[in-house]
Write a protein that holds these residues in place. Structure first.
Motif, short mmCIF file in Angstrom:
data_model
loop_
_atom_site.label_atom_id
_atom_site.label_comp_id
_atom_site.label_asym_id
_atom_site.label_seq_id
_atom_site.Cartn_x
_atom_site.Cartn_y
_atom_site.Cartn_z
N ARG A 17 28.97 10.23 -13.14
CA ARG A 17 29.50 9.38 -12.07
C ARG A 17 30.92 9.79 -11.69
O ARG A 17 31.26 9.84 -10.50
CB ARG A 17 29.48 7.91 -12.51
CG ARG A 17 28.12 7.24 -12.48
CD ARG A 17 28.24 5.74 -12.65
NE ARG A 17 26.94 5.11 -12.66
CZ ARG A 17 26.29 4.77 -13.77
NH1 ARG A 17 26.85 5.01 -14.97
NH2 ARG A 17 25.10 4.20 -13.71
N ARG A 20 30.97 12.99 -9.68
CA ARG A 20 30.56 12.78 -8.29
C ARG A 20 31.69 12.17 -7.47
O ARG A 20 31.87 12.52 -6.31
CB ARG A 20 29.31 11.88 -8.24
CG ARG A 20 28.06 12.59 -8.72
CD ARG A 20 26.81 11.73 -8.54
NE ARG A 20 25.60 12.47 -8.89
CZ ARG A 20 24.36 12.03 -8.68
NH1 ARG A 20 24.16 10.84 -8.12
NH2 ARG A 20 23.31 12.77 -9.03
N ARG A 21 32.43 11.25 -8.07
CA ARG A 21 33.52 10.60 -7.33
C ARG A 21 34.63 11.59 -6.96
O ARG A 21 35.35 11.37 -5.98
CB ARG A 21 34.13 9.47 -8.18
CG ARG A 21 33.22 8.28 -8.37
CD ARG A 21 33.98 7.12 -8.98
NE ARG A 21 33.07 6.08 -9.43
CZ ARG A 21 32.75 5.85 -10.70
NH1 ARG A 21 33.28 6.60 -11.66
NH2 ARG A 21 31.90 4.90 -11.04
N ARG A 28 31.18 18.29 -0.62
CA ARG A 28 30.07 17.42 -0.22
C ARG A 28 29.34 17.98 1.01
O ARG A 28 28.12 17.94 1.08
CB ARG A 28 30.57 16.01 0.07
CG ARG A 28 31.01 15.25 -1.17
CD ARG A 28 31.42 13.82 -0.84
NE ARG A 28 31.96 13.17 -2.02
CZ ARG A 28 31.24 12.63 -2.99
NH1 ARG A 28 29.92 12.65 -2.91
NH2 ARG A 28 31.81 12.06 -4.03
N ASP A 59 27.84 8.46 -3.24
CA ASP A 59 28.15 9.50 -4.21
C ASP A 59 26.96 10.39 -4.58
O ASP A 59 27.11 11.30 -5.39
CB ASP A 59 28.73 8.88 -5.49
CG ASP A 59 30.13 8.34 -5.28
OD1 ASP A 59 30.82 8.82 -4.37
OD2 ASP A 59 30.54 7.42 -6.02
#
Length: 203
Positions: A17, A20-21, A28, A59
């Protein structure tokens, strides 16, 4: 599953997580272009006329350009809807469909529920994942919806998980009920496993 393995899963999910942040906008954008190209090629390879695919959250690897392409090509798309009993319901994609944020914080489509067995009619299943390992095992986010769905299907079409490149790993912690995938899609490649279908393909 042992307490140690459960803590390993929790720690790995937290790490993923956070990764991804911290992805940049350029990372992206590049990932979205790659995922769209890989999923488009996958649909064409299987000649799929009906697929199930999730609406990506902020995300997650972005599935929305792929979904737009699928609708433009006349591919029937089923979206998952989470239910209180732990099963997934399904609804079809419609022009200009609305969305809402589920109790789990993920976007879901607004539409008429078709029932859990509607998934049996698709040619390809695309699922989210936290990580996928090189044996084809998927680690989800701990809710178990997809494991229950895939484990209950008598004749399951090909199932592919979508992750960022760094989330395709050597090994993930696993439980007895965890379901393997037929393949994994990342922004740079599609890898096929022999785990579920008995056929190994690589693109």
């Amino acid at each position: 599953m042992s307490a140690d393995a459960m803590s390993q899963k929790r720690a790995l999910r937290a790490e993923l997580r956070e990764r991804r942040r911290t992805l940049t906008q350029s990372e992206r954008r590049a990932a979205t272009e790659g995922i769209t190209a890989q999923l488009t090629a996958l649909v064409q390879r299987f000649g799929a006329r009906s697929v199930s695919c999730y609406l990506s959250a902020v995300d997650e690897p972005n599935t929305r350009p792929f979904l737009n392409w699928a609708k433009q090509q006349g591919v029937r798309v089923l979206f998952p809807i989470s239910r209180a009993d732990g099963l997934l319901d399904w609804t079809t994609a419609t022009p200009g469909e609305e969305e809402f944020i589920s109790a789990y914080g993920v976007p879901e489509a607004v539409g008429e529920p078709l029932g859990p067995i509607a998934i049996n009619d698709v040619d390809l299943i695309v699922v989210p994942a936290a990580a996928v390992d090189r044996s084809g095992m998927r680690m989800g986010w701990g809710r178990g919806y997809y494991d229950k769905t895939l484990g209950s299907m008598e004749r399951c079409p090909p199932v592919y998980g979508v992750v960022f490149d760094g989330e395709f790993v050597d090994e993930v912690p696993r439980e007895r009920h965890d379901e393997a995938l037929d393949g994994v899609v990342t922004p740079t490649r599609t890898v096929d496993f022999s785990t579920r279908s008995g056929h190994r393909r690589r693109t």
